[in-house]
Design a protein around this motif. Structure first.
Motif, PDB file in Angstrom:
ATOM      1  N   VAL A 166       0.820  -1.215   0.000  1.00 25.25           N
ATOM      2  CA  VAL A 166       0.000   0.000   0.000  1.00 25.25           C
ATOM      3  C   VAL A 166       0.854   1.264   0.000  1.00 25.25           C
ATOM      4  CG1 VAL A 166      -1.749   1.307   1.273  1.00 25.25           C
ATOM      5  CG2 VAL A 166      -1.919  -1.187   1.131  1.00 25.25           C
ATOM      6  N   ILE A 167       1.889   1.285   0.846  1.00 26.81           N
ATOM      7  CA  ILE A 167       2.657   2.525   1.040  1.00 26.81           C
ATOM      8  C   ILE A 167       4.055   2.474   0.414  1.00 26.81           C
ATOM      9  CG2 ILE A 167       1.414   3.042   3.156  1.00 26.81           C
ATOM     10  CD1 ILE A 167       3.855   2.163   4.753  1.00 26.81           C
ATOM     11  N   GLY A 168       4.440   1.308  -0.099  1.00 26.26           N
ATOM     12  CA  GLY A 168       5.795   1.157  -0.631  1.00 26.26           C
ATOM     13  C   GLY A 168       6.109   2.118  -1.770  1.00 26.26           C
ATOM     14  N   ALA A 169       5.157   2.328  -2.675  1.00 21.73           N
ATOM     15  CA  ALA A 169       5.408   3.212  -3.818  1.00 21.73           C
ATOM     16  C   ALA A 169       5.593   4.654  -3.361  1.00 21.73           C
ATOM     17  CB  ALA A 169       4.262   3.118  -4.821  1.00 21.73           C
ATOM     18  N   LEU A 170       4.802   5.079  -2.362  1.00 21.18           N
ATOM     19  CA  LEU A 170       4.941   6.442  -1.850  1.00 21.18           C
ATOM     20  C   LEU A 170       6.281   6.618  -1.154  1.00 21.18           C
ATOM     21  CD1 LEU A 170       3.677   9.220  -1.375  1.00 21.18           C
ATOM     22  CD2 LEU A 170       2.708   8.337   0.750  1.00 21.18           C
ATOM     23  N   THR A 211      -3.237   5.469   6.590  1.00 21.34           N
ATOM     24  CA  THR A 211      -3.030   6.208   5.345  1.00 21.34           C
ATOM     25  C   THR A 211      -4.132   7.243   5.172  1.00 21.34           C
ATOM     26  OG1 THR A 211      -4.329   4.651   4.016  1.00 21.34           O
ATOM     27  CG2 THR A 211      -1.963   4.201   4.256  1.00 21.34           C
ATOM     28  N   ILE A 212      -3.880   8.171   4.260  1.00 23.80           N
ATOM     29  CA  ILE A 212      -4.876   9.181   3.891  1.00 23.80           C
ATOM     30  C   ILE A 212      -4.845   9.328   2.374  1.00 23.80           C
ATOM     31  CG2 ILE A 212      -3.221  11.060   4.255  1.00 23.80           C
ATOM     32  CD1 ILE A 212      -5.580  12.826   5.099  1.00 23.80           C
ATOM     33  N   GLY A 213      -6.051   9.388   1.773  1.00 21.16           N
ATOM     34  CA  GLY A 213      -6.136   9.528   0.320  1.00 21.16           C
ATOM     35  C   GLY A 213      -5.777   8.250  -0.393  1.00 21.16           C
ATOM     36  N   GLY A 214      -5.998   8.228  -1.697  1.00 24.73           N
ATOM     37  CA  GLY A 214      -5.652   7.063  -2.504  1.00 24.73           C
ATOM     38  C   GLY A 214      -6.524   5.868  -2.181  1.00 24.73           C
ATOM     39  N   GLY A 215      -6.020   4.689  -2.531  1.00 33.37           N
ATOM     40  CA  GLY A 215      -6.734   3.462  -2.207  1.00 33.37           C
ATOM     41  C   GLY A 215      -7.680   2.991  -3.282  1.00 33.37           C
ATOM     42  N   ASN A 217      -8.498   1.810  -7.072  1.00 39.41           N
ATOM     43  CA  ASN A 217      -7.844   1.267  -8.271  1.00 39.41           C
ATOM     44  C   ASN A 217      -6.331   1.182  -8.111  1.00 39.41           C
ATOM     45  OD1 ASN A 217     -10.390   1.167  -9.610  1.00 39.41           O
ATOM     46  ND2 ASN A 217     -10.177   3.352 -10.109  1.00 39.41           N
ATOM     47  N   GLY A 218      -5.897   0.861  -6.902  1.00 35.25           N
ATOM     48  CA  GLY A 218      -4.477   0.725  -6.652  1.00 35.25           C
ATOM     49  C   GLY A 218      -3.731   2.027  -6.534  1.00 35.25           C
ATOM     50  N   GLU A 219      -4.450   3.162  -6.504  1.00 32.42           N
ATOM     51  CA  GLU A 219      -3.800   4.468  -6.385  1.00 32.42           C
ATOM     52  C   GLU A 219      -3.098   4.573  -5.040  1.00 32.42           C
ATOM     53  OE1 GLU A 219      -5.041   9.209  -6.246  1.00 32.42           O
ATOM     54  OE2 GLU A 219      -6.566   7.644  -6.480  1.00 32.42           O
TER      55      GLU A 219
END
Length: 412
Positions: A166-170, A211-215, A217-219
């Motif tokens: 979930v957070i790895g890309a960020l 987390t906040i935002g996203g979630g 479609n995989g965003e």
């Protein structure tokens, strides 16, 4: 005196190595914790100092990827450094460090880095703090006062086992923007970031990720906070504490929302955030600096340039420069010499020269400045760097400057 031999510690000697480490650090790990340490040690390059058949020294090196301005470089992440108390001042650590430099050269790792247990030890080996950090405390017995309006998007609690996806890309995106940060694979997330218990305080809760935002479609999310909690102790009158280990946000408003969240967790009266960057926006948008206080500043990641020309060529630069550096390096003599460093829009070139130097410095001071976290002019003022040409230090500072200060929170 028996001749010491420096060689790879085989997997069969891993428990002997951990026994030595626990002896040196006055530790006694229970089975589960020992298993976790063994797993980490076996993922390291392991250098042992042997006195006959006796293991008297241990040095591990993680094969890291460290972000540098404009990219990343292979880096030996030094850990588990231990010398038997019976063999102090007999060249054990020096011999292991020499062997490390040899292996770095063979593996084309131009950098080495570590977190120090004793700051007085590693300067003589060419290491110096390249990133600095704050510990910040928030009085959360009252609502967190802010000068900006927080992001009002909903928050989401993510199970720790799902967090890397979930957070790895960020995290990777933010790592590219700030030098000094460690690349994380699944093993690193599991063993260093999201492990169930912390060695230094096993009373803390397991990791929590919000987390906040996203979630959709995989965003990826717009931000996240990773924290642990410690419940109140009514007998001693100790309030509950939220320990923030990591907070990343794409905007000040998103960061404000996450800070307000951790400051509003029930049954806690304090937020303690260790290892925050010294340019943390929280320190500007907090409305009451008596409520949000810096309680500690410390040198975080200690860096060593093992291959100076390769390290200088690899990073991005902020301004042109043409300077001659007279560099000393007692630990890696191949680095020592007089270099002309020419920085242009296309990158940097570095070559040996006989021209008069503009600056004279040791590899230790170059390491401190390399990521952009220390200004050379301060080292000139401290008498650690000699400026032969007026303005040379400022010119190199301008070339080394980064938009965000380097920051490291992955302790190893």
């Amino acid at each position: 005196m028996t001749t010491l031999e420096f060689r790879t510690i085989p997997e069969a000697h891993a428990d002997r190595a951990l026994d030595l480490h626990y002896l040196v650090f006055h530790d006694d790990a229970e089975e589960e914790r020992r298993k976790a340490h063994r797993d980490i040690l076996l993922h390291c390059d392991r250098i042992g100092a042997y006195d006959g058949d006796e293991l008297v020294g241990l040095l591990g090196a993680h094969p890291l990827r460290l972000s540098v301005p404009g990219g990343e470089l292979p880096c030996a992440g030094v850990t588990f450094v231990s010398v038997a108390p019976t063999h102090r001042r007999r060249g054990v650590l020096s011999g292991m460090i020499r062997e490390l430099w040899r292996r770095c050269a063979a593996a084309e790792q131009p950098l080495a880095a570590l977190w120090v247990s004793e700051a007085a030890i590693y300067g003589r080996f060419g290491f110096d703090p390249a990133t600095r950090s704050y510990t910040i405390e928030i009085d959360s017995s009252r609502p967190l006062a802010l000068r900006i309006e927080p992001d009002d998007r909903p928050l989401r609690l993510v199970p720790p086992q799902d967090a890397p996806a979930v957070i790895g890309a960020l995290h990777e995106e933010h790592r590219a923007r700030r030098a000094g940060r460690v690349g994380r694979d699944d093993f690193w997330w599991r063993t260093h970031i999201l492990r169930e218990k912390r060695d230094e305080n096993e009373d803390l809760s397991p990791p929590r990720v919000v987390t906040i935002g996203g979630g959709r479609n995989g965003e990826p999310p717009a931000g996240y906070v990773l924290y642990r909690t410690l419940g109140s102790d009514d007998d001693n009158g100790t309030p509950g504490v939220v320990y923030v280990e990591e907070l990343e946000a794409d905007s000040p408003a998103t960061a404000a929302a996450l800070w307000r969240y951790v400051a509003s967790i029930d049954l806690t009266d304090k937020v303690r955030a260790w290892g925050r960057p010294v340019d943390d926006p929280l320190l500007h948008f907090a409305a009451d600096r008596d409520q949000v206080r810096v309680v500690q500043e410390f040198g975080a990641l200690w860096l060593r340039l093992v291959d100076v020309p390769a390290a200088l060529r690899a990073r991005a630069w902020a301004a042109p420069a043409d300077l001659v550096l007279d560099l000393t390096d007692a630990g890696v003599p191949a680095n020592a010499g007089r270099y002309r460093l020419t920085v242009a829009h296309s990158g940097a070139t570095i070559s040996l020269t006989d021209d008069a130097p503009d600056l004279s410095l040791d590899v230790r001071e170059l390491a401190a400045c390399y990521l952009g976290g220390t200004e050379l002019r301060h080292l000139v003022a401290a008498g650690l760097v000699t400026e032969h040409t007026p303005g040379a230090a400022s010119a190199l500072d301008a070339a080394l400057r980064t938009r965000e200060l380097p920051h490291t929170a992955d302790e190893f």
